[in-house]
Scaffold this active site. Structure first.
Site, PDB file in Angstrom:
ATOM      1  N   GLU A  45       0.833  -1.199   0.000  1.00 49.30           N
ATOM      2  CA  GLU A  45       0.000   0.000   0.000  1.00 49.30           C
ATOM      3  C   GLU A  45       0.874   1.258   0.000  1.00 49.30           C
ATOM      4  O   GLU A  45       0.617   2.218  -0.741  1.00 49.30           O
ATOM      5  CB  GLU A  45      -0.901  -0.012   1.239  1.00 49.30           C
ATOM      6  CG  GLU A  45      -1.717   1.254   1.431  1.00 49.30           C
ATOM      7  CD  GLU A  45      -2.134   1.456   2.880  1.00 49.30           C
ATOM      8  OE1 GLU A  45      -2.410   2.606   3.237  1.00 49.30           O
ATOM      9  OE2 GLU A  45      -2.164   0.463   3.640  1.00 49.30           O
ATOM     10  N   ASP A  49       0.812   3.828  -3.242  1.00 49.71           N
ATOM     11  CA  ASP A  49       0.425   5.227  -3.080  1.00 49.71           C
ATOM     12  C   ASP A  49       1.384   6.131  -3.846  1.00 49.71           C
ATOM     13  O   ASP A  49       0.961   7.117  -4.478  1.00 49.71           O
ATOM     14  CB  ASP A  49       0.427   5.582  -1.588  1.00 49.71           C
ATOM     15  CG  ASP A  49       0.101   7.038  -1.340  1.00 49.71           C
ATOM     16  OD1 ASP A  49      -1.020   7.456  -1.659  1.00 49.71           O
ATOM     17  OD2 ASP A  49       0.974   7.763  -0.817  1.00 49.71           O
ATOM     18  N   ASP A 118      -7.060   1.163   0.419  1.00 50.57           N
ATOM     19  CA  ASP A 118      -5.716   0.645   0.722  1.00 50.57           C
ATOM     20  C   ASP A 118      -5.365  -0.523  -0.196  1.00 50.57           C
ATOM     21  O   ASP A 118      -4.245  -0.620  -0.705  1.00 50.57           O
ATOM     22  CB  ASP A 118      -5.642   0.188   2.177  1.00 50.57           C
ATOM     23  CG  ASP A 118      -5.702   1.347   3.160  1.00 50.57           C
ATOM     24  OD1 ASP A 118      -5.566   2.511   2.727  1.00 50.57           O
ATOM     25  OD2 ASP A 118      -5.899   1.087   4.365  1.00 50.57           O
ATOM     26  N   GLU A 121      -4.437   0.541  -3.746  1.00 47.97           N
ATOM     27  CA  GLU A 121      -3.055   1.022  -3.811  1.00 47.97           C
ATOM     28  C   GLU A 121      -2.079  -0.154  -3.781  1.00 47.97           C
ATOM     29  O   GLU A 121      -1.072  -0.145  -4.502  1.00 47.97           O
ATOM     30  CB  GLU A 121      -2.777   1.968  -2.646  1.00 47.97           C
ATOM     31  CG  GLU A 121      -3.510   3.287  -2.754  1.00 47.97           C
ATOM     32  CD  GLU A 121      -3.349   4.181  -1.543  1.00 47.97           C
ATOM     33  OE1 GLU A 121      -3.614   5.384  -1.650  1.00 47.97           O
ATOM     34  OE2 GLU A 121      -2.960   3.661  -0.461  1.00 47.97           O
TER      35      GLU A 121
END
Length: 228
Positions: A45, A49, A118, A121
């Site tokens: 995650e 991102d 989450d 990502e």
């Protein structure tokens, strides 16, 4: 590594077939079920991102070469925020293949915005590690699609705009009052009323408090601007 029919179907919806399916498995594993032998998706995650951020920053930079940093920043935030990631996750039914602990499953984890965002990502990071940046970039641009074209409207935060409207007229900042909260804990429904000191108000309902506040602010602002 052999994978089930559900993951095969998900790869089809995602539009990427993994050479290393263990990366996908990890991306879909929530911390509620993670262990020393089954790593969860938190590190992915973190990486995803950043891949998402770079992809969107470049896309916006190239799309409008005359835009200032002040114009690009809210557009960027609208595209990478958790709510947008969760919307994309729902678009490809990511929740159906999330690996969750019993407590999260019982509390509706497959529909929770934070978990979906989450995991989305993490999946981006898994594609990046599996096939490189260009593959991950292409995936993001395809899945986000029309959201990128419509970002100018999405970037206009209605709560901020309503507060600016009120301040420009010497009013106190808007208040957001919870009128009701219904439904089970794992799938609540909030009705919020945006109120101004001059007596103007509008209500909206959504599955998250923040979304209901924004929707109420948007509705009130639209009516006020229409009157003007």
């Amino acid at each position: 590594m052999k994978i089930g029919a559900d993951l095969e179907a998900f790869m089809g919806r995602l539009g990427h077939r993994f050479a290393r399916p263990e990366l996908l498995m990890r991306a879909l594993t929530h911390s509620s079920i993670g262990s020393a032998t089954r790593p969860d998706n938190q590190r992915l995650e973190f990486l995803g991102d950043r891949v998402l951020g770079l992809t969107m920053a470049e896309a916006l930079f190239r799309a409008d070469r005359a835009a200032s940093e002040g114009q690009l920043a809210p557009r960027f935030n609208a595209l990478v925020r958790k709510e947008t990631c969760a919307d994309v996750a729902r678009q490809i039914d990511l929740g159906a293949v999330l690996k969750l602990g019993r407590s999260e499953m019982m509390s509706g984890g497959r529909r929770k915005e934070a978990l979906l965002g989450d995991a989305m990502e993490a999946v981006i990071a898994a594609v990046y590690l599996d096939a490189g940046f260009e593959a991950a970039q292409a995936l993001v641009l395809r899945l986000w699609g029309a959201r990128i074209d419509a970002v100018e409207e999405d970037a206009r935060d209605p709560k901020t705009s309503l507060q600016e409207w009120a301040q420009a007229r010497g009013l106190q900042p808007p208040k957001y009052v919870t009128i009701s909260r219904e439904g089970p804990d794992h799938a609540p429904v909030f009705t919020i009323e945006a109120q101004l000191a001059n007596g103007e108000s509008e209500r909206a309902t959504a599955g998250a408090k923040r979304q209901a506040e924004q929707a109420a602010a948007r509705a009130l602002l639209a009516r006020l601007e229409g009157q003007a």
